[in-house]
Design a protein around this motif. Structure first.
Motif, mmCIF file in Angstrom:
data_model
loop_
_atom_site.group_PDB
_atom_site.id
_atom_site.type_symbol
_atom_site.label_atom_id
_atom_site.label_comp_id
_atom_site.label_asym_id
_atom_site.label_seq_id
_atom_site.Cartn_x
_atom_site.Cartn_y
_atom_site.Cartn_z
ATOM 1 N N GLU A 40 -0.259 -0.525 16.793
ATOM 2 C CA GLU A 40 0.293 -1.722 16.156
ATOM 3 C C GLU A 40 -0.577 -2.137 14.972
ATOM 4 O OE1 GLU A 40 0.434 -4.551 19.332
ATOM 5 O OE2 GLU A 40 2.469 -4.007 19.920
ATOM 6 N N ASP A 41 -1.893 -2.115 15.158
ATOM 7 C CA ASP A 41 -2.819 -2.487 14.085
ATOM 8 C C ASP A 41 -2.697 -1.536 12.893
ATOM 9 O OD1 ASP A 41 -3.748 -4.571 15.658
ATOM 10 O OD2 ASP A 41 -5.574 -3.520 16.273
ATOM 11 N N VAL A 42 -2.654 -0.253 13.162
ATOM 12 C CA VAL A 42 -2.566 0.743 12.095
ATOM 13 C C VAL A 42 -1.244 0.594 11.338
ATOM 14 C CG1 VAL A 42 -2.392 3.221 11.609
ATOM 15 C CG2 VAL A 42 -4.130 2.381 13.192
ATOM 16 N N VAL A 43 -0.149 0.394 12.065
ATOM 17 C CA VAL A 43 1.164 0.221 11.432
ATOM 18 C C VAL A 43 1.165 -1.038 10.566
ATOM 19 C CG1 VAL A 43 3.596 -0.318 11.899
ATOM 20 C CG2 VAL A 43 2.476 1.555 13.120
ATOM 21 N N ARG A 44 0.608 -2.144 11.078
ATOM 22 C CA ARG A 44 0.557 -3.390 10.318
ATOM 23 C C ARG A 44 -0.244 -3.207 9.032
ATOM 24 N NH1 ARG A 44 -3.448 -6.191 10.691
ATOM 25 N NH2 ARG A 44 -3.928 -5.974 12.880
ATOM 26 N N LEU A 45 -1.411 -2.554 9.113
ATOM 27 C CA LEU A 45 -2.236 -2.328 7.938
ATOM 28 C C LEU A 45 -1.540 -1.428 6.915
ATOM 29 C CD1 LEU A 45 -5.729 -1.930 9.632
ATOM 30 C CD2 LEU A 45 -4.920 -3.869 8.257
ATOM 31 N N LYS A 46 -0.851 -0.413 7.405
ATOM 32 C CA LYS A 46 -0.125 0.496 6.512
ATOM 33 C C LYS A 46 1.004 -0.241 5.805
ATOM 34 C CE LYS A 46 0.989 4.537 4.823
ATOM 35 N NZ LYS A 46 0.149 5.283 3.912
ATOM 36 N N ARG A 47 1.755 -1.073 6.562
ATOM 37 C CA ARG A 47 2.830 -1.865 5.947
ATOM 38 C C ARG A 47 2.275 -2.808 4.882
ATOM 39 N NH1 ARG A 47 6.388 -3.640 11.206
ATOM 40 N NH2 ARG A 47 7.574 -1.702 11.392
ATOM 41 N N GLN A 48 1.133 -3.448 5.173
ATOM 42 C CA GLN A 48 0.516 -4.349 4.199
ATOM 43 C C GLN A 48 0.130 -3.591 2.931
ATOM 44 O OE1 GLN A 48 -2.755 -6.056 6.353
ATOM 45 N NE2 GLN A 48 -1.494 -7.633 7.315
ATOM 46 N N ALA A 49 -0.471 -2.426 3.089
ATOM 47 C CA ALA A 49 -0.880 -1.625 1.939
ATOM 48 C C ALA A 49 0.331 -1.198 1.120
ATOM 49 C CB ALA A 49 -1.676 -0.404 2.392
ATOM 50 N N MET A 50 1.393 -0.796 1.800
ATOM 51 C CA MET A 50 2.613 -0.391 1.103
ATOM 52 C C MET A 50 3.219 -1.574 0.355
ATOM 53 S SD MET A 50 4.294 2.160 3.945
ATOM 54 C CE MET A 50 5.860 2.249 3.095
ATOM 55 N N TRP A 51 3.240 -2.764 0.989
ATOM 56 C CA TRP A 51 3.793 -3.948 0.346
ATOM 57 C C TRP A 51 2.996 -4.291 -0.908
ATOM 58 C CZ3 TRP A 51 2.210 -8.691 -1.249
ATOM 59 C CH2 TRP A 51 3.203 -9.601 -1.579
ATOM 60 N N ARG A 52 1.651 -4.261 -0.780
ATOM 61 C CA ARG A 52 0.806 -4.567 -1.943
ATOM 62 C C ARG A 52 1.080 -3.589 -3.085
ATOM 63 N NH1 ARG A 52 -3.034 -5.681 2.033
ATOM 64 N NH2 ARG A 52 -3.918 -3.613 1.821
ATOM 65 N N GLU A 53 1.226 -2.308 -2.761
ATOM 66 C CA GLU A 53 1.494 -1.312 -3.793
ATOM 67 C C GLU A 53 2.873 -1.520 -4.411
ATOM 68 O OE1 GLU A 53 0.796 1.519 -6.486
ATOM 69 O OE2 GLU A 53 -0.688 0.747 -5.073
ATOM 70 N N GLU A 54 3.872 -1.781 -3.579
ATOM 71 C CA GLU A 54 5.235 -2.000 -4.070
ATOM 72 C C GLU A 54 5.331 -3.249 -4.939
ATOM 73 O OE1 GLU A 54 7.506 -2.171 -0.459
ATOM 74 O OE2 GLU A 54 7.401 -0.001 -0.140
ATOM 75 N N ASN A 55 4.485 -4.231 -4.702
ATOM 76 C CA ASN A 55 4.543 -5.503 -5.417
ATOM 77 C C ASN A 55 3.388 -5.690 -6.397
ATOM 78 O OD1 ASN A 55 6.892 -7.079 -4.149
ATOM 79 N ND2 ASN A 55 5.837 -6.138 -2.414
ATOM 80 N N LYS A 56 2.668 -4.610 -6.661
ATOM 81 C CA LYS A 56 1.482 -4.663 -7.504
ATOM 82 C C LYS A 56 1.777 -5.245 -8.882
ATOM 83 C CE LYS A 56 -2.176 -1.635 -9.202
ATOM 84 N NZ LYS A 56 -2.672 -0.259 -9.211
ATOM 85 N N THR A 57 2.844 -4.801 -9.505
ATOM 86 C CA THR A 57 3.182 -5.268 -10.845
ATOM 87 C C THR A 57 3.462 -6.755 -10.854
ATOM 88 O OG1 THR A 57 4.087 -3.091 -11.379
ATOM 89 C CG2 THR A 57 4.750 -4.917 -12.794
ATOM 90 N N ALA A 58 4.232 -7.238 -9.892
ATOM 91 C CA ALA A 58 4.562 -8.666 -9.829
ATOM 92 C C ALA A 58 3.322 -9.506 -9.533
ATOM 93 C CB ALA A 58 5.636 -8.911 -8.775
ATOM 94 N N ILE A 59 2.475 -9.019 -8.657
ATOM 95 C CA ILE A 59 1.242 -9.746 -8.320
ATOM 96 C C ILE A 59 0.342 -9.844 -9.547
ATOM 97 C CG2 ILE A 59 -0.884 -9.650 -6.954
ATOM 98 C CD1 ILE A 59 0.871 -8.321 -4.725
ATOM 99 N N GLU A 60 0.195 -8.743 -10.267
ATOM 100 C CA GLU A 60 -0.633 -8.749 -11.474
ATOM 101 C C GLU A 60 -0.063 -9.693 -12.524
ATOM 102 O OE1 GLU A 60 -0.776 -4.598 -12.462
ATOM 103 O OE2 GLU A 60 -2.446 -4.205 -11.089
ATOM 104 N N ALA A 61 1.275 -9.688 -12.682
ATOM 105 C CA ALA A 61 1.914 -10.585 -13.654
ATOM 106 C C ALA A 61 1.693 -12.037 -13.267
ATOM 107 C CB ALA A 61 3.405 -10.272 -13.752
ATOM 108 N N SER A 62 1.819 -12.332 -11.990
ATOM 109 C CA SER A 62 1.597 -13.699 -11.513
ATOM 110 C C SER A 62 0.153 -14.125 -11.752
ATOM 111 C CB SER A 62 1.937 -13.785 -10.023
ATOM 112 O OG SER A 62 1.640 -15.062 -9.523
#
Length: 82
Positions: A40-62
């Motif tokens: 569960e921990d590994v899956v949660r961390l992987k999902r978080q990393a994927m979300w950050r990567e998928e939203n990297k451009t928007a986060i940087e713009a913000s």
């Protein structure tokens, strides 16, 4: 009486280090519960990393927008709202 639905479980075959499994049994560690929790921990961390990567451009713009237009930083680097 506990009416909370239990998650479905699936039997699976995994390969683990024999000495580690023996020590876990000696220490009365429930392998299924422990491995499920770790997974569960590994899956949660992987999902978080994927979300950050998928939203990297928007986060940087913000972040750029905030830096350029909104709240200045104090001397300790924190945002200050007056």
């Amino acid at each position: 009486m506990n009416t909370t639905p239990r998650p479905r479980k699936k039997s699976t075959n995994i390969s683990l280090d024999v000495s580690l499994v023996e020590e876990a049994k000696t220490l009365n560690i429930n392998l299924s519960s422990t491995l499920n929790s770790a997974l569960e921990d590994v899956v949660r961390l992987k999902r978080q990393a994927m979300w950050r990567e998928e939203n990297k451009t928007a986060i940087e713009a913000s972040n750029r927008f905030v830096e350029e237009h909104l709240i200045p930083r104090s001397s300790d680097g924190l945002r200050v709202i007056k």
